[in-house]
Structure formats: structure tokens, C-alpha cells
Scaffold this motif. Structure first.
Motif, PDB file in Angstrom:
ATOM      1  N   LYS A  19      46.984  37.017  42.419  1.00  0.00           N
ATOM      2  CA  LYS A  19      45.498  37.381  41.784  1.00  0.00           C
ATOM      3  C   LYS A  19      45.286  38.935  41.826  1.00  0.00           C
ATOM      4  O   LYS A  19      44.674  39.642  40.857  1.00  0.00           O
ATOM      5  CB  LYS A  19      44.661  36.962  43.205  1.00  0.00           C
ATOM      6  CG  LYS A  19      43.365  36.710  42.810  1.00  0.00           C
ATOM      7  CD  LYS A  19      42.477  35.839  43.830  1.00  0.00           C
ATOM      8  CE  LYS A  19      42.082  36.523  45.020  1.00  0.00           C
ATOM      9  NZ  LYS A  19      41.665  35.518  45.898  1.00  0.00           N
TER      10      LYS A  19
ATOM     11  N   ASP B 169      39.209  32.069  40.782  1.00  0.00           N
ATOM     12  CA  ASP B 169      39.894  32.997  41.655  1.00  0.00           C
ATOM     13  C   ASP B 169      40.962  33.949  40.881  1.00  0.00           C
ATOM     14  O   ASP B 169      41.212  35.009  41.180  1.00  0.00           O
ATOM     15  CB  ASP B 169      40.817  32.349  42.592  1.00  0.00           C
ATOM     16  CG  ASP B 169      40.136  31.864  43.671  1.00  0.00           C
ATOM     17  OD1 ASP B 169      38.985  32.377  44.022  1.00  0.00           O
ATOM     18  OD2 ASP B 169      40.572  31.098  44.725  1.00  0.00           O
ATOM     19  N   PHE B 170      41.405  33.181  39.631  1.00  0.00           N
ATOM     20  CA  PHE B 170      42.067  34.044  38.817  1.00  0.00           C
ATOM     21  C   PHE B 170      41.591  34.620  37.767  1.00  0.00           C
ATOM     22  O   PHE B 170      42.220  35.234  36.604  1.00  0.00           O
ATOM     23  CB  PHE B 170      43.322  33.176  38.457  1.00  0.00           C
ATOM     24  CG  PHE B 170      44.214  32.597  39.645  1.00  0.00           C
ATOM     25  CD1 PHE B 170      45.189  33.495  40.332  1.00  0.00           C
ATOM     26  CD2 PHE B 170      43.985  31.197  40.070  1.00  0.00           C
ATOM     27  CE1 PHE B 170      45.834  32.955  41.418  1.00  0.00           C
ATOM     28  CE2 PHE B 170      44.998  30.905  41.087  1.00  0.00           C
ATOM     29  CZ  PHE B 170      45.658  31.704  41.902  1.00  0.00           C
TER      30      PHE B 170
ATOM     31  N   LEU C 278      52.892  30.887  41.147  1.00  0.00           N
ATOM     32  CA  LEU C 278      51.755  30.621  41.963  1.00  0.00           C
ATOM     33  C   LEU C 278      52.069  30.692  43.508  1.00  0.00           C
ATOM     34  O   LEU C 278      51.231  30.377  44.436  1.00  0.00           O
ATOM     35  CB  LEU C 278      51.253  29.189  41.727  1.00  0.00           C
ATOM     36  CG  LEU C 278      50.637  29.013  40.210  1.00  0.00           C
ATOM     37  CD1 LEU C 278      50.110  27.611  40.223  1.00  0.00           C
ATOM     38  CD2 LEU C 278      49.521  29.983  39.789  1.00  0.00           C
TER      39      LEU C 278
ATOM     40  N   SER D 222      55.535  26.486  38.343  1.00  0.00           N
ATOM     41  CA  SER D 222      54.416  26.734  39.421  1.00  0.00           C
ATOM     42  C   SER D 222      54.917  27.942  40.290  1.00  0.00           C
ATOM     43  O   SER D 222      54.263  28.299  41.350  1.00  0.00           O
ATOM     44  CB  SER D 222      53.902  25.716  40.382  1.00  0.00           C
ATOM     45  OG  SER D 222      55.129  25.175  40.980  1.00  0.00           O
TER      46      SER D 222
ATOM     47  N   ASP E 170      52.643  33.109  45.822  1.00  0.00           N
ATOM     48  CA  ASP E 170      51.645  33.609  46.723  1.00  0.00           C
ATOM     49  C   ASP E 170      50.516  34.205  46.067  1.00  0.00           C
ATOM     50  O   ASP E 170      50.457  34.837  45.229  1.00  0.00           O
ATOM     51  CB  ASP E 170      52.519  34.910  47.188  1.00  0.00           C
ATOM     52  CG  ASP E 170      51.640  35.660  48.094  1.00  0.00           C
ATOM     53  OD1 ASP E 170      50.331  35.678  48.211  1.00  0.00           O
ATOM     54  OD2 ASP E 170      52.284  36.525  48.657  1.00  0.00           O
ATOM     55  N   GLN E 171      49.467  33.203  46.197  1.00  0.00           N
ATOM     56  CA  GLN E 171      48.457  33.316  45.094  1.00  0.00           C
ATOM     57  C   GLN E 171      47.653  34.759  45.393  1.00  0.00           C
ATOM     58  O   GLN E 171      47.074  35.244  44.358  1.00  0.00           O
ATOM     59  CB  GLN E 171      47.410  32.117  45.351  1.00  0.00           C
ATOM     60  CG  GLN E 171      48.142  30.777  45.078  1.00  0.00           C
ATOM     61  CD  GLN E 171      47.290  29.629  44.646  1.00  0.00           C
ATOM     62  OE1 GLN E 171      45.978  29.752  44.715  1.00  0.00           O
ATOM     63  NE2 GLN E 171      47.888  28.748  44.218  1.00  0.00           N
ATOM     64  N   ASN E 172      47.761  35.318  46.448  1.00  0.00           N
ATOM     65  CA  ASN E 172      46.638  36.473  46.845  1.00  0.00           C
ATOM     66  C   ASN E 172      47.526  37.534  46.082  1.00  0.00           C
ATOM     67  O   ASN E 172      46.807  38.348  45.432  1.00  0.00           O
ATOM     68  CB  ASN E 172      46.809  36.777  48.223  1.00  0.00           C
ATOM     69  CG  ASN E 172      45.683  36.592  48.729  1.00  0.00           C
ATOM     70  OD1 ASN E 172      44.312  36.722  47.967  1.00  0.00           O
ATOM     71  ND2 ASN E 172      45.464  36.172  49.945  1.00  0.00           N
TER      72      ASN E 172
ATOM     73  N   ALA F  56      44.793  26.001  38.335  1.00  0.00           N
ATOM     74  CA  ALA F  56      44.913  27.404  38.711  1.00  0.00           C
ATOM     75  C   ALA F  56      44.142  28.183  37.733  1.00  0.00           C
ATOM     76  O   ALA F  56      43.468  29.219  37.964  1.00  0.00           O
ATOM     77  CB  ALA F  56      46.258  27.902  39.125  1.00  0.00           C
TER      78      ALA F  56
END
Ligand SMILES: *Cc1c(COP(=O)(O)O)cnc(C)c1O
Length: 710
Positions: free
Chosen positions: A517, A557-558, A510, A507, A512-514, A552
Motif C-alpha cells: 500500500k 485501501d489500494f 499481496l 498473489s 505484505d499489504q501494508n 484487492a
């Protein structure tokens, strides 16, 4: 146990059954094509299992094939290469060491991954053992393998709507597996007995052919055993400590007895991981029985024993409580000429009160190795306590870096390119760096076409699986999306497939998801990531990691650019290591003993992006992939994870993505292809099982052979 049913084959092609029972077919493309051409849909339906295919095929297809000139001519060619393989006469080993070809090496392993039709493996350890046996066959090394015939193998993975791994076991149909009963020279099926606690366990023995290497596989599911004991060999890595100890006793002690019953007299004995170390005790006991003292016997055993350790993680080593060992061995130590304490001491580290199989193996084998240079040094530190009289650097554990059986892992399209540009004899010269220089001559257009085709196959396979799940109506739309329905054949594809366990940090991407993305959903230069991998049934934290990644993948979002493919196994692994563009590996530093999936990826032109650990510490040369190396001084901390995640994002944003999308007017990424060629050129010969197997022969087996003669 009945002898297995064999299909009725026309005489002209009668050896198709013998070939189906020799897993050599699995790494020989013309042999695979024979079965495939008989009935392509059935080939796929049987999961590429020729034994099953021959049982289910319409007899008229066989009759027709026997009269097709093309089929018969390919058949003759394949059968003559099989005969050549079986004779092992014109092989590296026979040429170099003709005086040793009659002196077998016994290779003991709890797992063997040869092909999915014989699922006797959980992961990397088994794949290594399987690749090693195949290479031993190719090189003519006179080896026999000893392991278990698990009817249920390792766990199958199903992911439910909550992203949680559900563990399932499937029963293997022995009739459709490429095995037969092992028989004595007199023709009788072999049966042996192994003492356990206060009783004896009866063991039947199967054999599987891997080219000219035979695996002997122990099976406790025989009528003479009481019910719970019949299940002892049912599953891999299941059950409690007591069950595990029973399995290890069966394999170690029973394995030696099986070889004796078969009248096979190994000269060198190789233990793949500590699970198999009781084999060393049983051989010692035999010599004591013949009149030697324990010390004399142990010295003889040590001089002919090789031990390979695979885990740098303390919890990965098999340990048992002293009571349990005492209960199972109280009748055995006397036969070794030992008292209780000296017996238990064989498996104990100073100041410990546990019996450790690695310690036992290190003490009972004179030839000891880790599986990469870095892992060798980790082992010397880890086991310094057993050799306190020498400085750490002189602790007698060396290293032989793992490698892969290239013919198993290379995609058909890549293999055709090698046929064309490396020359028809490339399979004979896999460890020759000069041969691989010729990769530089492959035209970019052709290499790119092969790469695109392999990626297409991966993505279509993922989508087909997602569609099947969807159609079988047991999943929500979100689940089908998370399984890869939205994957795209045109964009940069990152593969991350391995066991899900904390130190492998699945993971980390993941973090920093922003930022992630933005990369995934970039309008012009998007990327996608395909995950796959099982958690051990008891590894709750590993299952949570799967859930995190899976959720996720489900999240809008992704944008459908993350996917998780269920039930990672050898079959899926082939698609992934051939079809991704980048292979991602993010272990906590010094935790990955070697890793081999990145090696499989590299020979297929999949670029490696990895923490500088395991084999990559040796393989990375600055121009053949990417490395993450930033020691924060606080390993295993959130700070280290953050630093590694940021290094990963930076590499992707600044190096990987721009290079991949830098195209000429024909849409060819020349810079990317240059790196691919450099990766294949530099990695393929060094991280081939060919190089590895030759290293075992010259560095470990020859000294052991010589110890017998002197
Ligand atoms: C190659 C392989 C592995 C080992 O890969 P690692 O790089 O060591 O994680 C595990 N499982 C399967 C099915 C494989 O094919």
C-alpha cells in the motif's frame, strides 16, 4: 459445408481477399495499414479481422480505394512482398539448404495462436507454436502445421461482482475466419476417417495460411458423425479424460492421414508437446503394413521424429488409465505387430500403471528437447527413469530455448525507432547481436517518447474497457474501478499477465499489504500494477487467486492502483507487453519451463523483474533487469514465498522505483533508459524466434534429414 462467401472487390485491388486469408498480414505493418486505411472504425470493430472487414465494408469505399493513388501504390508494394514470401526463394533456408526445400517438416500441435481472428489457443504453448510457424515462413523453412479447427476455442473470462471467474464459450463464425476447405490435388475437399473405439470418426479439414506455411485443421463437426462426436473438436482443453484421449487420437492418427490424403510427404515430423504423440504410432503402423516388423518401423520413425516437451510439472503431463487406452486401441496394437502388454508398455514409466503421452513421445522420437537450459536439466532428472543405464547428465534430452516472433510482438512506435536507428534491414537480421548493438544509439528522448506512447495506449485501452462494462450496466462501481478506471498514464506501471495457477504466484505481491500500500499510494513516487490472466475452468485454486487479486483491486485501501483486466488473450497481451514499464514474473523456482511473455516485453523496452527461472536464468546479466534468487532450501514452502515477497519489495523500493523516478530537468529518466537499451540489446537476438527456429533446423531437423539419406 459451403464454400465461404467472398466479397466483391474491384479488379485493381482484388487480391485484398487473398491477403485477408493469409495471416501473414498480421505481422506486416504495411499490410495491416491497408485494411486500417480502408475503414478505421470498422477495423477496430471487427477486432482487426480483414475477412470480416471486407464482408462488412461499404462497397463504395473499395471502389474509391481502387482509385486512390496512395492506396494502390501501398497495395502493390504489399502484394509484391506477399508474392516474395510465398515463393520462399530468397530466404535463409533456401540459401543454406537448397536441396531440402522440397522436403517438408510436419509440425503437430494442439494449439496455434496466430491472431485473435483464429482463436485456436489457450496460452503460452499455442503462442509458441504460432510464433514458430510465422518464423518458419520468414525463414523459408518448408513446414506444414497440423492442429484442430475449434469452433469455440478456449474459454472466455468474465469476472463477476464477487471477483469470481465465469467461463464462457463463443461460437466462431467460420465465414469470418481466415480459413478455407483443404482440397486434394484433384480439387475435392479432403475428408478422412479415424478409428475410435468401435466406430469411425469422420473428419473434415480446413486450411489457414501463415505466410508460406499452411496449417491443416481437423474438424469433426460433419454430418456423417453422430451428435456427440460432432463436438469432439469443439473446444480446447474441455471435457473429460475420454474426450481428451479422443482428441489426441484424432490429431495424432488423423493428422497423419490428412497429410497422406493431401499427398504431402513430410520427411521430418515434429511433435509440439506430448498431446500429439500418436502421430508416431500411426507412421509406425503404416510401415508395419508395408511389411516391416515393429522394431524396424519404429527405428525409422524415431530417426525422423522431433519431440519438444514443455512442462516441468508432473501434473502437466498427459496421462490416461490403461483401461481407457485399452478400450480405444484394442484393434490398433495388432496392426502395429504388438501384443497388448508391449503396446501399453510404450507409454508407461517403470513402476507406473498409467499411459503417459510424454513417455510415449520420448520413446518414439530420437530428437528430444526441453525449452530452456534449466528446463533441459529438469527434464533429464525427471525422465532419468527411462534411461537408467546412463548418468543423469547423459539422459538424451537437450534444450532449445524458446523465443518470440519479434515482428508480431513489437509495438509500432518501437518498430519505427528500429527502422530509423537499426537500419531498414533489421527484420532480416533479428538474431544478429551486432545489429542490436545499435539500440545504444537511439536518443533517450525518442526512446522515452515511444515508451510513453505505448503506456498511454495500454492505459487508455484498459479504461475504455472499464467504461464499456460500466456503461453496459452490468457492473458495480467497484468492479469498474477494479478494471482499471483509476489507472494513471504517468506513473510506474507493473504488468503481471499469465495463466492464474498456483505455481505462478500471482498473489505474492499481496503478501505484505501494508508495505505494498505504501508503494502504491506514495504521494511522489507511486506505482500501479495491472493483472490479467485466465484460470483453467477446472482450476478452482486458480480462480481463487483471481478472486484474491480482484478483490484487492476493488478495495479502496489500494487507491485504485491495482487493476485486473478481463479475458487475457493475444490482443490484450500486445497492449500489456508493449505498454507496461516492468514485467513481473514470480513462478515457484524450476516450474517455469521457459516463459515467453517477458521476452515480448523485453524487446519493447519493458524491464523484466523475475525469479531466476526459465529463460531469465539465461537472459539476466546484472544490467538488463532484475532477478529474485534466494534459495531458502525449502522450495514450495511458506518460508520461500515470504523470502521471495520480501526480495520483491526490497527490489521495488530500493532499485526499481528510485531508478524510474530519477529524472533530468526535462523529466527524462536516463538511468532507466540505459537499462532498457541494455535489455533490448542483450535479449532481443537471443530470445527471438529466429534464433530458436535456426536452432531447431541445425540441431534437430538436419540430423533427422540425414538419417533418411543414410
Ligand atoms: C505470450 C503469451 C503467453 C505465454 O506467456 P508466459 O510468459 O509463458 O506466461 C500466454 N498467453 C498469451 C495470450 C500470450 O500472449
Amino acid at each position: 459445408m459451403d464454400e465461404l462467401t467472398t466479397p466483391k472487390l474491384p479488379k485493381r485491388i482484388a487480391k485484398l481477399d487473398e491477403l485477408a486469408h493469409n495471416l501473414w498480414w498480421s505481422w506486416c505493418i504495411p499490410a495491416r495499414n491497408l485494411y486500417k486505411s480502408l475503414d478505421r472504425p470498422l477495423w477496430k470493430l471487427t477486432g482487426h479481422n480483414p475477412v470480416k472487414l471486407l464482408q462488412q465494408i461499404e462497397p463504395y469505399r473499395l471502389v474509391a480505394a481502387a482509385e486512390e493513388p496512395d492506396f494502390v501504390s501501398s497495395y502493390d508494394k504489399v502484394m509484391s512482398s506477399l508474392a516474395k514470401t510465398m515463393s520462399a526463394a530468397d530466404t535463409w533456408f533456401a540459401r543454406e539448404y537448397p536441396h531440402l526445400v522440397q522436403k517438408p517438416i510436419a509440425y503437430f500441435s494442439l494449439e496455434f495462436a496466430i491472431h485473435n481472428s483464429l482463436p485456436l489457443y489457450a496460452g503460452g504453448l499455442g503462442v509458441l507454436a504460432g510464433d514458430y510457424c510465422k518464423e518458419a515462413s520468414d525463414l523459408g523453412i518448408p513446414m506444414v502445421g497440423v492442429g484442430f479447427m475449434y469452433p469455440q476455442g478456449y474459454v472466455h473470462q468474465h469476472i463477476n461482482d464477487d471477483g469470481w471467474q465465469e467461463d464462457m464459450y463463443e461460437q466462431l463464425d467460420f465465414n469470418a475466419a481466415p480459413i478455407s476447405l483443404a482440397r486434394s490435388t484433384g480439387g475435392e475437399p479432403i475428408k478422412i476417417k479415424v478409428p475410435l473405439d468401435d466406430k469411425s470418426i469422420h473428419v473434415a479439414v480446413w486450411q489457414a495460411k501463415v505466410g508460406n506455411v499452411t496449417l491443416f485443421l481437423l474438424d469433426t463437426n460433419v454430418e456423417e458423425n453422430e451428435h456427440p462426436d460432432r463436438e469432439l473438436s469443439a473446444r480446447l482443453y474441455a471435457g473429460d479424460r475420454e474426450m481428451r484421449l479422443a482428441q489426441e487420437i484424432l490429431l495424432g492418427i488423423g493428422g497423419v492421414r490428412v497429410l497422406r490424403a493431401l499427398e504431402i510427404e513430410p520427411v521430418v515430423w515434429h511433435a509440439n508437446e506430448g498431446h500429439t504423440a500418436f502421430m508416431m504410432l500411426e507412421r509406425t503402423r503404416e510401415l508395419v503394413e508395408k511389411g516391416m516388423t515393429f522394431e524396424q518401423a519404429a527405428a525409422k520413425v524415431r530417426a525422423t521424429t522431433v519431440f519438444t516437451t514443455h512442462t516441468p510439472i508432473p501434473a502437466g503431463h498427459d496421462v490416461f488409465t490403461l483401461d481407457l487406452i485399452e478400450r480405444c486401441f484394442h484393434r490398433y496394437w495388432g496392426a502395429l505387430g504388438l501384443a497388448r502388454d508391449s503396446f501399453l508398455g510404450l507409454g508407461m514409466e517403470p513402476n507406473s500403471n498409467l499411459f503417459n503421452m510424454t513417455v510415449l513421445a520420448l520413446r518414439m522420437a530420437n530428437y528430444r528437447n526441453g525449452v530452456s537450459e534449466l528446463h533441459g536439466s529438469v527434464c533429464r532428472r525427471m525422465w532419468h527413469s527411462l534411461w537408467l543405464e546412463v548418468p543423469e547428465k547423459d539422459v538424451p534430452i537437450t534444450s532449445i530455448t524458446n523465443g518470440i516472433h519479434i515482428r508480431t510482438w513489437i509495438g509500432v512506435q518501437m518498430a519505427s525507432l528500429l527502422d530509423k536507428y537499426l537500419g531498414p534491414d533489421w527484420r532480416e537480421r533479428l538474431d544478429d547481436p551486432l545489429l542490436w548493438e545499435r539500440v545504444l544509439e537511439i536518443p533517450d528522448e525518442e526512446l522515452w517518447a515511444a515508451r510513453r506512447w505505448l503506456k498511454y495506449k495500454l492505459i487508455k485501452e484498459a479504461q475504455q474497457r472499464a467504461r464499456k462494462c460500466w456503461a453496459a450496466n452490468h457492473v458495480s462501481p467497484g468492479l469498474a474501478l477494479a478494471m482499471g478506471a483509476f489507472l494513471d498514464t504517468e506513473i510506474l506501471t507493473i504488468g503481471f499477465s499469465r495463466r492464474f495457477t498456483a505455481y505462478k504466484r500471482a498473489s505474492l505481491v499481496l503478501h505484505d499489504q501494508n508495505r505494498l500500500k505504501h508503494m502504491l499510494r506514495n504521494e511522489y513516487h507511486p506505482i500501479q500494477i495491472i493483472f490479467s490472466g485466465k484460470a483453467h475452468p477446472d482450476d478452482h485454486a486458480g480462480k481463487q487467486l483471481i478472486q484474491e487479486v480482484f478483490n484487492a483491486a476493488k478495495s479502496p485501501d489500494f487507491g485504485g492502483r491495482l487493476a485486473f483486466i478481463e479475458d487475457y488473450d493475444m490482443h490484450m497481451a500486445r497492449y500489456l507487453v508493449q505498454g507496461a514499464d516492468v514485467w513481473l514474473n514470480l513462478p515457484r523456482p524450476l516450474r517455469e519451463a521457459s516463459g515467453t511473455s517477458g521476452q515480448k516485453a523485453a524487446v519493447n523496452g519493458v524491464l523484466h523483474l523475475s525469479v531466476l527461472d526459465g529463460w531469465w536464468y539465461e537472459g539476466y546479466n546484472g544490467a538488463n533487469g532484475w532477478a529474485i534468487q534466494n534459495d531458502t532450501g525449502t522450495p514450495d514452502s511458506p518460508e520461500q514465498d515470504k523470502a521471495d515477497a520480501e526480495a520483491l519489495y526490497e527490489l521495488l523500493e530500493e532499485k526499481v522505483i528510485p531508478l524510474y523516478y530519477d529524472r533530468d530537468t526535462n523529466d527524462i529518466p536516463h538511468g532507466w533508459l540505459k537499462m532498457i537499451k541494455e535489455s533490448i540489446r542483450s535479449n532481443a537476438p537471443r530470445f527471438s524466434a529466429r534464433r530458436m527456429a535456426k536452432d531447431y533446423v541445425t540441431q534437430m531437423y538436419l540430423p533427422a534429414y540425414n538419417a533418411v539419406d543414410s
